[in-house]
Design a protein around this motif. Structure first.
Motif, PDB file in Angstrom:
ATOM      1  N   TRP A 335     -27.795  11.990  -8.108  1.00 21.99           N
ATOM      2  CA  TRP A 335     -27.475  11.099  -8.410  1.00 21.99           C
ATOM      3  C   TRP A 335     -27.069  10.067  -7.364  1.00 21.99           C
ATOM      4  CZ3 TRP A 335     -23.508  11.470 -13.238  1.00 21.99           C
ATOM      5  CH2 TRP A 335     -24.010  11.963 -14.146  1.00 21.99           C
ATOM      6  N   TYR A 336     -26.933  10.110  -6.698  1.00 26.28           N
ATOM      7  CA  TYR A 336     -25.906   9.303  -5.541  1.00 26.28           C
ATOM      8  C   TYR A 336     -26.482   9.150  -4.394  1.00 26.28           C
ATOM      9  CZ  TYR A 336     -23.024   8.172  -9.082  1.00 26.28           C
ATOM     10  OH  TYR A 336     -22.017   7.744 -10.835  1.00 26.28           O
ATOM     11  N   PRO A 337     -28.087   8.666  -3.546  1.00 28.48           N
ATOM     12  CA  PRO A 337     -28.552   9.270  -2.335  1.00 28.48           C
ATOM     13  C   PRO A 337     -28.004   8.919  -1.037  1.00 28.48           C
ATOM     14  CG  PRO A 337     -29.533   6.847  -3.710  1.00 28.48           C
ATOM     15  CD  PRO A 337     -28.827   7.947  -4.780  1.00 28.48           C
ATOM     16  N   LYS A 338     -26.679   7.966  -1.851  1.00 27.73           N
ATOM     17  CA  LYS A 338     -26.270   7.759   0.225  1.00 27.73           C
ATOM     18  C   LYS A 338     -25.166   8.486   0.063  1.00 27.73           C
ATOM     19  CE  LYS A 338     -29.308   3.395   1.157  1.00 27.73           C
ATOM     20  NZ  LYS A 338     -28.827   3.870   2.736  1.00 27.73           N
ATOM     21  N   LEU A 339     -24.824   9.174  -0.882  1.00 28.56           N
ATOM     22  CA  LEU A 339     -23.079   9.717  -1.228  1.00 28.56           C
ATOM     23  C   LEU A 339     -22.983  10.919   0.222  1.00 28.56           C
ATOM     24  CD1 LEU A 339     -20.488  10.244  -2.116  1.00 28.56           C
ATOM     25  CD2 LEU A 339     -21.348  11.886  -3.750  1.00 28.56           C
ATOM     26  N   ARG A 340     -22.074  10.849   1.213  1.00 27.69           N
ATOM     27  CA  ARG A 340     -21.913  11.568   2.193  1.00 27.69           C
ATOM     28  C   ARG A 340     -20.726  12.694   2.173  1.00 27.69           C
ATOM     29  NH1 ARG A 340     -18.469   9.610   6.817  1.00 27.69           N
ATOM     30  NH2 ARG A 340     -17.647   7.796   5.489  1.00 27.69           N
ATOM     31  N   LEU A 341     -19.708  12.350   1.313  1.00 31.07           N
ATOM     32  CA  LEU A 341     -18.359  12.614   1.023  1.00 31.07           C
ATOM     33  C   LEU A 341     -18.173  13.371  -0.005  1.00 31.07           C
ATOM     34  CD1 LEU A 341     -16.314  10.679   3.166  1.00 31.07           C
ATOM     35  CD2 LEU A 341     -17.185  12.754   4.119  1.00 31.07           C
ATOM     36  N   LEU A 342     -18.249  14.392  -0.482  1.00 32.08           N
ATOM     37  CA  LEU A 342     -17.153  14.686  -2.299  1.00 32.08           C
ATOM     38  C   LEU A 342     -16.584  15.044  -1.996  1.00 32.08           C
ATOM     39  CD1 LEU A 342     -17.845  14.880  -4.982  1.00 32.08           C
ATOM     40  CD2 LEU A 342     -19.601  16.656  -4.719  1.00 32.08           C
ATOM     41  N   ASN A 343     -15.440  14.776  -2.530  1.00 28.28           N
ATOM     42  CA  ASN A 343     -13.646  15.384  -2.548  1.00 28.28           C
ATOM     43  C   ASN A 343     -13.525  15.723  -1.241  1.00 28.28           C
ATOM     44  OD1 ASN A 343     -13.836  15.326  -4.960  1.00 28.28           O
ATOM     45  ND2 ASN A 343     -14.599  17.904  -5.025  1.00 28.28           N
ATOM     46  N   THR A 344     -13.693  14.735  -0.574  1.00 27.71           N
ATOM     47  CA  THR A 344     -13.008  15.083   1.215  1.00 27.71           C
ATOM     48  C   THR A 344     -13.701  15.234   1.772  1.00 27.71           C
ATOM     49  OG1 THR A 344     -11.316  16.508   1.372  1.00 27.71           O
ATOM     50  CG2 THR A 344     -10.691  14.721   0.200  1.00 27.71           C
ATOM     51  N   VAL A 345     -15.090  16.142   1.609  1.00 27.61           N
ATOM     52  CA  VAL A 345     -15.686  17.550   2.110  1.00 27.61           C
ATOM     53  C   VAL A 345     -17.158  16.493   1.939  1.00 27.61           C
ATOM     54  CG1 VAL A 345     -17.010  19.387   2.155  1.00 27.61           C
ATOM     55  CG2 VAL A 345     -14.883  19.257   1.196  1.00 27.61           C
ATOM     56  N   GLN A 346     -17.474  16.612   3.598  1.00 28.42           N
ATOM     57  CA  GLN A 346     -18.840  15.669   4.367  1.00 28.42           C
ATOM     58  C   GLN A 346     -19.709  16.446   3.664  1.00 28.42           C
ATOM     59  OE1 GLN A 346     -19.101  14.642   8.435  1.00 28.42           O
ATOM     60  NE2 GLN A 346     -21.545  13.784   7.647  1.00 28.42           N
ATOM     61  N   VAL A 347     -20.779  16.239   2.450  1.00 27.41           N
ATOM     62  CA  VAL A 347     -21.900  17.224   2.087  1.00 27.41           C
ATOM     63  C   VAL A 347     -23.351  16.345   2.878  1.00 27.41           C
ATOM     64  CG1 VAL A 347     -20.595  17.533   0.242  1.00 27.41           C
ATOM     65  CG2 VAL A 347     -21.876  15.512   0.052  1.00 27.41           C
ATOM     66  N   ARG A 348     -23.269  15.359   2.862  1.00 29.52           N
ATOM     67  CA  ARG A 348     -24.791  14.670   3.520  1.00 29.52           C
ATOM     68  C   ARG A 348     -24.250  14.479   4.691  1.00 29.52           C
ATOM     69  NH1 ARG A 348     -26.354  12.304  -0.378  1.00 29.52           N
ATOM     70  NH2 ARG A 348     -27.984  13.024  -1.348  1.00 29.52           N
ATOM     71  N   SER A 349     -25.429  15.005   6.045  1.00 24.14           N
ATOM     72  CA  SER A 349     -25.558  14.159   7.298  1.00 24.14           C
ATOM     73  C   SER A 349     -25.681  12.247   7.701  1.00 24.14           C
ATOM     74  CB  SER A 349     -25.382  14.819   7.939  1.00 24.14           C
ATOM     75  OG  SER A 349     -27.362  13.727   8.126  1.00 24.14           O
ATOM     76  N   ASP A 350     -24.268  12.158   8.175  1.00 24.43           N
ATOM     77  CA  ASP A 350     -24.599  10.409   8.560  1.00 24.43           C
ATOM     78  C   ASP A 350     -25.832   9.340   8.233  1.00 24.43           C
ATOM     79  OD1 ASP A 350     -21.981  10.932   8.599  1.00 24.43           O
ATOM     80  OD2 ASP A 350     -21.134  10.146  10.913  1.00 24.43           O
ATOM     81  N   GLN A 351     -26.487  10.491   9.449  1.00 21.91           N
ATOM     82  CA  GLN A 351     -28.113  10.016   9.372  1.00 21.91           C
ATOM     83  C   GLN A 351     -29.154  10.012   8.222  1.00 21.91           C
ATOM     84  OE1 GLN A 351     -30.346  12.299  12.305  1.00 21.91           O
ATOM     85  NE2 GLN A 351     -32.641  11.009  11.575  1.00 21.91           N
ATOM     86  N   ASP A 352     -28.483  11.434   7.442  1.00 22.90           N
ATOM     87  CA  ASP A 352     -29.693  11.247   6.641  1.00 22.90           C
ATOM     88  C   ASP A 352     -28.292  10.795   4.891  1.00 22.90           C
ATOM     89  OD1 ASP A 352     -31.136  13.996   6.814  1.00 22.90           O
ATOM     90  OD2 ASP A 352     -29.858  14.754   6.133  1.00 22.90           O
ATOM     91  N   ALA A 353     -26.997  10.536   5.523  1.00 23.21           N
ATOM     92  CA  ALA A 353     -27.081   8.886   4.154  1.00 23.21           C
ATOM     93  C   ALA A 353     -27.175   8.305   4.456  1.00 23.21           C
ATOM     94  CB  ALA A 353     -25.274   9.404   4.416  1.00 23.21           C
ATOM     95  N   GLU A 354     -27.660   7.087   5.144  1.00 24.28           N
ATOM     96  CA  GLU A 354     -27.622   6.480   5.856  1.00 24.28           C
ATOM     97  C   GLU A 354     -29.721   6.346   5.420  1.00 24.28           C
ATOM     98  OE1 GLU A 354     -27.964   2.368   7.564  1.00 24.28           O
ATOM     99  OE2 GLU A 354     -26.310   3.856   7.396  1.00 24.28           O
ATOM    100  N   SER A 355     -30.114   7.338   5.619  1.00 24.49           N
ATOM    101  CA  SER A 355     -31.090   6.868   5.045  1.00 24.49           C
ATOM    102  C   SER A 355     -31.341   7.178   3.187  1.00 24.49           C
ATOM    103  CB  SER A 355     -32.835   7.750   5.775  1.00 24.49           C
ATOM    104  OG  SER A 355     -32.091   9.261   5.519  1.00 24.49           O
ATOM    105  N   GLY A 356     -30.520   7.564   2.275  1.00 25.71           N
ATOM    106  CA  GLY A 356     -30.484   8.311   1.562  1.00 25.71           C
ATOM    107  C   GLY A 356     -31.223   9.548   0.890  1.00 25.71           C
ATOM    108  N   ARG A 357     -31.351   9.794   2.138  1.00 28.48           N
ATOM    109  CA  ARG A 357     -32.049  11.165   1.862  1.00 28.48           C
ATOM    110  C   ARG A 357     -31.225  12.312   0.664  1.00 28.48           C
ATOM    111  NH1 ARG A 357     -33.008  16.160   6.599  1.00 28.48           N
ATOM    112  NH2 ARG A 357     -34.438  17.728   4.829  1.00 28.48           N
ATOM    113  N   ARG A 358     -31.587  12.561  -0.098  1.00 22.42           N
ATOM    114  CA  ARG A 358     -30.746  13.848  -0.946  1.00 22.42           C
ATOM    115  C   ARG A 358     -31.351  14.724  -0.198  1.00 22.42           C
ATOM    116  NH1 ARG A 358     -35.352  13.982  -5.258  1.00 22.42           N
ATOM    117  NH2 ARG A 358     -36.930  14.149  -4.576  1.00 22.42           N
ATOM    118  N   VAL A 359     -29.853  15.788  -0.118  1.00 21.28           N
ATOM    119  CA  VAL A 359     -30.006  17.055  -0.041  1.00 21.28           C
ATOM    120  C   VAL A 359     -30.401  18.372  -0.558  1.00 21.28           C
ATOM    121  CG1 VAL A 359     -27.757  16.780   1.594  1.00 21.28           C
ATOM    122  CG2 VAL A 359     -28.090  17.414  -0.972  1.00 21.28           C
ATOM    123  N   THR A 360     -31.147  17.721  -2.194  1.00 21.71           N
ATOM    124  CA  THR A 360     -32.053  18.620  -2.461  1.00 21.71           C
ATOM    125  C   THR A 360     -33.024  19.080  -2.523  1.00 21.71           C
ATOM    126  OG1 THR A 360     -31.399  16.994  -4.621  1.00 21.71           O
ATOM    127  CG2 THR A 360     -30.447  18.824  -4.576  1.00 21.71           C
TER     128      THR A 360
END
Length: 641
Positions: A335-360
């Motif tokens: 849903w949120y391509p720039k989401l980096r932290l979910l419930n205080t846990v980092q789930v996407r790297s800073d670089q991927d969040a910056e580019s809007g990369r989906r971890v899926t």
């Protein structure tokens, strides 16, 4: 998926501000019912350093400072932004008045994909026009729970209000003025607005740029005003609060810079319907705390699925959805391509969040558009067609269309917009399209469907003549703004009748954009996106005729999706593009990978490795996972708090 050790304390945000989790006591009231016994910190839960709840020197300073937060909210914003006293947006939109429409949720039109909103707006405009004897237009509209809020020019308000009690699609509707005073009619508008400003002032932290709206039930002003003592005042509270907030800024840019974090924790929300206006008021939020509410599943926050394009940190812990939907983390990341932290846990790297990369993202290369032309027939048609549509539609219609050709137009008002322009809220103004729209999701009656299907060159030209003048990007110099596919199409009707079974033609699909042009000035009025599907066959003056032309017009969605991101999706063969067994297509393999992830919660890489080890046999992959699950490391699974 990134597995990291969970940090203690408050949700830390390196990009400015943080949102801390809070506890609450459950009660049994409505969507936005606040727990009067819930506790909240005076600092708002956002700190630049230290842990949530820690008794640091800075916390003591914040506690002392909290006692002085009754100062005027507008002055606080001025001190943060700098400059002269702000000019409220209310003054800028002085000519419009907001009206509240209710009751339509029980209408027959409520089953439409948009809840009947577009039908209701058209009906209101039509009926009000009959009352005023001149065109009445609804300039803006938005949905707030079960209410439709419309903005109407001052001179037309009386005509719209006269429709109060009229029957729309089988049900009576109610229309009334919408204002902050509606919270308590016995209290003056000025007093109500002052009270709401006081709430905002005490709950805004300049340093962390946080608006803390958690545990609103303990707020002394709201308790004194008995805001949450009835469902009526409860439902009207948040929209009024957001309206007052919006009026404190002279531009959206200043507002988005001043507030980057919001906490709605500990409010016993069962859905976001009561607070949905947050997305319209603060669309560029980076941090959002929804913890310790009563969201049973992701459907409860579905209304915000395509909102908050810059969301960096989201907290949903302490909600029933954690148990009801084990895969909720994967869905939220989508849903949120720039989401980096979910419930205080980092789930996407800073670089991927910056580019809007989906971890899926699936580890398969994106396939290029399929363009199977023959003798450049389709290519030449496209280059001629769009240039002719912009310059001379009458000649174009005679050139490619005959008496058997068909054309239809559909308007998709629900299509996602370009994320980079998500902050723009200007109305789309579909008036010139809606009357001819053949959107089969909305037009359900057979006579209406038939009347909006144009057949024959003359009828098609007449339909085109009613549409705005356009200018499409040049195919030669701006190919990045187009996505075109072409493939052979057997069984196309033969106009000569020589081949009863039909002849070979082409199926051409085009996705792109165009500008609407003001003929008198030559200036661009609005940019829109479109999708157009042609079926081409032999015939016509040039040997090519359009058998069918189906066009969909939608809000501008950009063209970023047309260009694959080679850094994120194109994986070199030596880097691990799956080698598939003979007979297994990449499409089926992708679905197998997604399903294995869903059933096991493994990361993309581990799920892919598992399938490869069993030669992409899905049942064997599940058996292999069950056999080794206890021995898999923690980073083999999607990490959630």
């Amino acid at each position: 998926m990134v597995s990291q050790k969970k940090p203690s304390g408050a949700m830390r945000n390196s990009r400015g501000g943080a949102v801390a989790k809070r506890k609450t006591r459950t009660d049994r009231d409505g969507d936005l019912v606040m727990d009067p016994t819930a506790r909240t910190r005076a600092g708002g839960g956002v700190s630049k350093g230290g842990k949530a709840g820690a008794s640091t020197g800075r916390d003591k300073t914040k506690g002392a400072r909290a006692t002085t937060r009754g100062a005027d909210f507008e002055k606080k914003i001025i001190s943060h932004i700098g400059g002269a006293p702000v000019r409220t947006r209310h003054a800028q939109s002085k000519g419009l008045e907001e009206l509240r429409v209710t009751g339509h949720k029980n209408s027959k039109a409520a089953s439409n994909s948009d809840g009947g909103m577009s039908s209701l707006i058209m009906w209101l405009e039509k009926k009000a026009t009959m009352k005023s004897k001149r065109p009445v237009k609804i300039k803006k509209s938005r949905s707030e729970g079960d209410e439709l809020i419309i903005s109407v020019p001052g001179e037309d308000v009386a005509h719209v209000l006269r429709l109060d009690g009229y029957v729309f699609a089988g049900t009576n509707i109610k229309i009334e003025r919408a204002s902050a005073q509606d919270l308590n009619p016995a209290v003056s508008k000025e007093t109500t607005i002052a009270m709401l400003k006081g709430v905002l002032a005490r709950r805004y932290d300049v340093d962390s740029k946080l608006l803390d709206l958690s545990a609103l039930g303990v707020d002394p002003d709201l308790k004194a005003a008995q805001i949450f003592d009835s469902r009526t005042t409860t439902s009207k509270f948040f929209p009024a609060l957001m309206k007052v907030l919006d009026q404190q800024f002279k531009s959206p840019a200043e507002k988005n810079d001043a507030i980057i974090s919001v906490s709605l924790a500990n409010n016993e929300l069962t859905s976001v319907s009561a607070v949905t206006t947050l997305a319209q008021t603060l669309p560029q939020l980076k941090n959002l705390d929804l913890s310790n509410n009563a969201f049973k599943d992701l459907a409860a926050i579905e209304a915000w699925r395509r909102k908050f394009p810059k969301l960096d940190h989201l907290i949903v812990s302490g909600n029933p959805l954690e148990q009801a939907e084990p895969e909720y983390a994967v869905k939220l990341l989508a849903w949120y391509p720039k989401l980096r932290l979910l419930n205080t846990v980092q789930v996407r790297s800073d670089q991927d969040a910056e580019s809007g990369r989906r971890v899926t993202d699936i580890p398969f290369p994106i396939r290029s558009p399929n363009f199977q032309d023959e003798g450049q027939i389709a290519e030449n048609f496209l280059r001629t067609f769009f240039a002719g549509y912009d310059a001379d539609r009458a000649t174009l219609a005679q050139h490619y269309y005959d008496e058997q050709s068909e054309f239809s137009l559909a308007v998709n008002t629900a299509a996602p917009r370009d994320p980079s322009t998500a902050h723009e809220t200007a109305p789309q103004e579909w008036d010139l399209y809606i009357k001819r729209s053949r959107n089969l999701k909305k037009i359900t009656q057979l006579p209406a469907r038939q009347s909006r299907l144009c057949r024959g060159a003359q009828a098609i030209h007449e339909s085109w003549s009613s549409l705005p003048t356009t200018r499409h990007p040049d195919l030669a110099t701006q190919p990045q703004k187009w996505l075109i596919e072409c493939q052979s199409q057997p069984g196309v009707p033969d106009p000569t009748g020589a081949s009863p079974a039909g002849v070979d033609g082409f199926l051409v699909t085009v996705h792109g954009e165009f500008d609407e042009i003001d003929v008198s000035t030559g200036q661009v009025k609005k940019t829109r996106s479109f999708d157009r599907t042609f079926i081409l066959g032999p015939g016509g003056p040039t040997g090519v005729r359009v058998v069918s032309d189906m066009t969909t017009v939608r809000a501008y969605g950009g063209f970023a999706a047309f260009e694959p991101d080679h850094n994120e999706t194109q994986v070199p063969t030596e880097a691990g593009v799956p080698v598939l067994p003979q007979g297994l297509t990449p499409e089926i393999a992708e679905q197998m990978l997604i399903e294995l992830q869903k059933q096991t919660s493994m990361t993309v890489q581990y799920a892919k490795d598992c399938l490869e080890q069993v030669q992409w046999d899905f049942d064997r992959a599940l058996q292999a996972f069950a056999a080794v699950r206890a021995n898999l490391p923690a980073d083999a699974f999607v990490q959630v708090a």
